[in-house]
Design a protein around this motif. Structure first.
Motif, PDB file in Angstrom:
ATOM      1  N   ASN A  88     -42.509 -33.783 -10.701  1.00  6.58           N
ATOM      2  CA  ASN A  88     -41.648 -32.811 -11.082  1.00  6.58           C
ATOM      3  C   ASN A  88     -41.736 -31.270 -10.170  1.00  6.58           C
ATOM      4  N   LEU A  89     -42.274 -31.279  -8.952  1.00  4.45           N
ATOM      5  CA  LEU A  89     -42.442 -30.409  -8.159  1.00  4.45           C
ATOM      6  C   LEU A  89     -41.060 -30.296  -7.365  1.00  4.45           C
ATOM      7  N   THR A  90     -40.634 -29.168  -7.202  1.00  8.04           N
ATOM      8  CA  THR A  90     -39.342 -29.025  -6.324  1.00  8.04           C
ATOM      9  C   THR A  90     -39.462 -27.717  -5.327  1.00  8.04           C
ATOM     10  N   PHE A  91     -38.906 -27.755  -4.512  1.00  7.95           N
ATOM     11  CA  PHE A  91     -38.960 -26.615  -3.415  1.00  7.95           C
ATOM     12  C   PHE A  91     -37.947 -25.477  -3.891  1.00  7.95           C
ATOM     13  N   SER A  92     -38.300 -24.287  -3.661  1.00 10.65           N
ATOM     14  CA  SER A  92     -37.596 -23.160  -4.068  1.00 10.65           C
ATOM     15  C   SER A  92     -36.460 -23.011  -2.751  1.00 10.65           C
ATOM     16  N   ALA A  93     -35.300 -22.186  -2.976  1.00 11.82           N
ATOM     17  CA  ALA A  93     -34.489 -21.944  -2.205  1.00 11.82           C
ATOM     18  C   ALA A  93     -34.847 -21.432  -0.882  1.00 11.82           C
ATOM     19  N   GLU A  94     -35.961 -20.543  -0.942  1.00 11.56           N
ATOM     20  CA  GLU A  94     -36.702 -20.004   0.250  1.00 11.56           C
ATOM     21  C   GLU A  94     -37.452 -20.852   0.977  1.00 11.56           C
ATOM     22  N   GLU A  95     -38.070 -21.799   0.093  1.00 12.01           N
ATOM     23  CA  GLU A  95     -38.836 -22.810   0.911  1.00 12.01           C
ATOM     24  C   GLU A  95     -38.133 -23.895   1.542  1.00 12.01           C
ATOM     25  N   LYS A  96     -36.847 -24.182   1.148  1.00 11.52           N
ATOM     26  CA  LYS A  96     -36.091 -25.209   1.743  1.00 11.52           C
ATOM     27  C   LYS A  96     -35.445 -24.309   2.963  1.00 11.52           C
ATOM     28  N   ARG A  97     -35.004 -23.171   2.987  1.00  7.66           N
ATOM     29  CA  ARG A  97     -34.514 -22.432   4.069  1.00  7.66           C
ATOM     30  C   ARG A  97     -35.562 -22.645   5.231  1.00  7.66           C
ATOM     31  N   ALA A  98     -36.633 -22.054   4.754  1.00  7.18           N
ATOM     32  CA  ALA A  98     -37.955 -22.157   5.844  1.00  7.18           C
ATOM     33  C   ALA A  98     -38.163 -23.569   6.581  1.00  7.18           C
ATOM     34  N   ALA A  99     -38.135 -24.509   5.614  1.00  4.54           N
ATOM     35  CA  ALA A  99     -38.172 -25.875   6.107  1.00  4.54           C
ATOM     36  C   ALA A  99     -36.915 -26.284   7.060  1.00  4.54           C
ATOM     37  N   ARG A 100     -35.724 -26.110   6.879  1.00  3.65           N
ATOM     38  CA  ARG A 100     -34.741 -26.314   7.580  1.00  3.65           C
ATOM     39  C   ARG A 100     -34.674 -25.145   9.024  1.00  3.65           C
ATOM     40  N   LEU A 101     -35.367 -24.301   8.667  1.00  5.42           N
ATOM     41  CA  LEU A 101     -35.487 -23.263   9.946  1.00  5.42           C
ATOM     42  C   LEU A 101     -36.722 -23.934  10.826  1.00  5.42           C
ATOM     43  N   GLU A 102     -37.841 -24.347  10.349  1.00  2.00           N
ATOM     44  CA  GLU A 102     -38.676 -25.140  11.101  1.00  2.00           C
ATOM     45  C   GLU A 102     -38.359 -26.231  11.927  1.00  2.00           C
ATOM     46  N   GLU A 103     -37.399 -27.164  11.179  1.00  2.00           N
ATOM     47  CA  GLU A 103     -36.917 -28.251  11.753  1.00  2.00           C
ATOM     48  C   GLU A 103     -36.086 -28.016  12.913  1.00  2.00           C
ATOM     49  N   ALA A 104     -35.260 -26.938  12.610  1.00  2.00           N
ATOM     50  CA  ALA A 104     -34.083 -26.593  13.901  1.00  2.00           C
ATOM     51  C   ALA A 104     -34.796 -25.892  14.753  1.00  2.00           C
ATOM     52  N   GLN A 105     -36.190 -25.082  14.671  1.00  2.00           N
ATOM     53  CA  GLN A 105     -36.701 -24.544  15.813  1.00  2.00           C
ATOM     54  C   GLN A 105     -37.365 -25.762  16.660  1.00  2.00           C
ATOM     55  N   LYS A 106     -38.056 -26.773  15.838  1.00  2.54           N
ATOM     56  CA  LYS A 106     -38.451 -27.870  16.599  1.00  2.54           C
ATOM     57  C   LYS A 106     -37.633 -28.554  17.536  1.00  2.54           C
ATOM     58  N   ILE A 107     -36.221 -28.658  17.101  1.00  2.00           N
ATOM     59  CA  ILE A 107     -35.221 -29.323  17.736  1.00  2.00           C
ATOM     60  C   ILE A 107     -34.769 -28.590  18.822  1.00  2.00           C
ATOM     61  N   PHE A 108     -34.575 -27.466  18.609  1.00  2.24           N
ATOM     62  CA  PHE A 108     -34.183 -26.508  19.761  1.00  2.24           C
ATOM     63  C   PHE A 108     -35.080 -26.297  20.963  1.00  2.24           C
ATOM     64  N   ASN A 109     -36.525 -26.340  20.270  1.00  2.46           N
ATOM     65  CA  ASN A 109     -37.506 -26.341  21.214  1.00  2.46           C
ATOM     66  C   ASN A 109     -37.427 -27.458  22.494  1.00  2.46           C
ATOM     67  N   GLY A 110     -37.052 -28.704  21.747  1.00  2.00           N
ATOM     68  CA  GLY A 110     -37.005 -29.982  22.597  1.00  2.00           C
ATOM     69  C   GLY A 110     -35.678 -29.740  23.468  1.00  2.00           C
ATOM     70  N   LEU A 111     -34.752 -29.260  23.091  1.00  2.65           N
ATOM     71  CA  LEU A 111     -33.579 -29.197  23.937  1.00  2.65           C
ATOM     72  C   LEU A 111     -33.852 -27.990  24.977  1.00  2.65           C
ATOM     73  N   LEU A 112     -34.473 -26.949  24.591  1.00  5.86           N
ATOM     74  CA  LEU A 112     -34.922 -26.134  25.597  1.00  5.86           C
ATOM     75  C   LEU A 112     -35.758 -26.736  26.628  1.00  5.86           C
ATOM     76  N   GLN A 113     -36.699 -27.354  26.267  1.00  9.07           N
ATOM     77  CA  GLN A 113     -37.603 -28.133  27.385  1.00  9.07           C
ATOM     78  C   GLN A 113     -36.892 -28.932  28.178  1.00  9.07           C
ATOM     79  N   LYS A 114     -35.941 -29.785  27.787  1.00 14.26           N
ATOM     80  CA  LYS A 114     -35.143 -30.551  28.684  1.00 14.26           C
ATOM     81  C   LYS A 114     -34.536 -29.733  29.441  1.00 14.26           C
ATOM     82  N   HIS A 115     -33.737 -28.581  28.979  1.00 11.71           N
ATOM     83  CA  HIS A 115     -33.069 -27.691  29.845  1.00 11.71           C
ATOM     84  C   HIS A 115     -34.089 -27.348  30.900  1.00 11.71           C
ATOM     85  N   LEU A 116     -35.122 -26.917  30.971  1.00 12.16           N
ATOM     86  CA  LEU A 116     -36.148 -26.442  31.762  1.00 12.16           C
ATOM     87  C   LEU A 116     -36.647 -27.469  32.634  1.00 12.16           C
TER      88      LEU A 116
END
Length: 174
Positions: A17-45
């Motif tokens: 019965n546990l669910t994520f709040s809107a803020e938790e969902k946004r934080a999870a999306r941001l964290e995942e996006a940061q990881k993906i962009f970090n990988g892209l940035l490393q490829k660029h470097l």
């Protein structure tokens, strides 16, 4: 007879019965996006990805993760900036991808390098003078080892601390 449940069954039962709040969902999306962009940035470097491809990847990540503004990923680049990494590729990403004014960072990098070089040269001269007058060792083959000099290590650490504080101020400005 009682049924034996696996650990996974127990965990699933407790968290059903546990669910994520809107803020938790946004934080999870941001964290995942940061990881993906970090990988892209490393490829660029690593020169596997052009700056244009990095920009496209950034826009794609921002769109897929519903970030609205890709500027929130600027911190991925800022977190990588240290006195030793104030070089062109990271600064170019900040300037050309995120539209930041990076001239103060370039000036800081030049000042740090010039100050460290000047102080190292001064300390080498002091040590060479000491070796000549106190130890009677001199000549073109005599090169003082700064890394073994406690006074130099203290001075270099102080300079690095001072310039790191300035760098953190600039990163806050961006």
């Amino acid at each position: 007879m009682a049924e034996i449940k696996s650990t996974l069954d127990l965990v699933m039962e407790k968290t059903r019965n546990l669910t994520f709040s809107a803020e938790e969902k946004r934080a999870a999306r941001l964290e995942e996006a940061q990881k993906i962009f970090n990988g892209l940035l490393q490829k660029h470097l690593d020169q596997e990805l052009t700056l244009e491809a990095l920009q496209e990847g950034l826009a794609d990540v921002a769109r897929k993760h519903d970030l609205g503004d890709a500027g929130v990923l600027r911190h991925v680049v800022l977190d990588r900036l240290h006195l030793e990494t104030l070089h062109a590729p990271l600064l170019d990403v900040l300037e050309r991808v995120f539209g930041c004014n990076i001239e103060p960072l370039r000036v800081l990098a030049r000042d740090y390098q010039a100050e460290m070089t000047q102080r190292a040269d001064d300390r080498r001269r002091d040590l060479a003078g000491f070796l000549k007058t106190q130890r009677e060792v001199w000549g073109s083959a005599v090169t003082p080892n700064l890394e073994s000099d406690p006074k130099w290590r203290d001075e270099a650490a102080t300079m690095q601390e001072l310039f790191t504080m300035k760098l953190e101020q600039e990163k806050q400005r961006l």
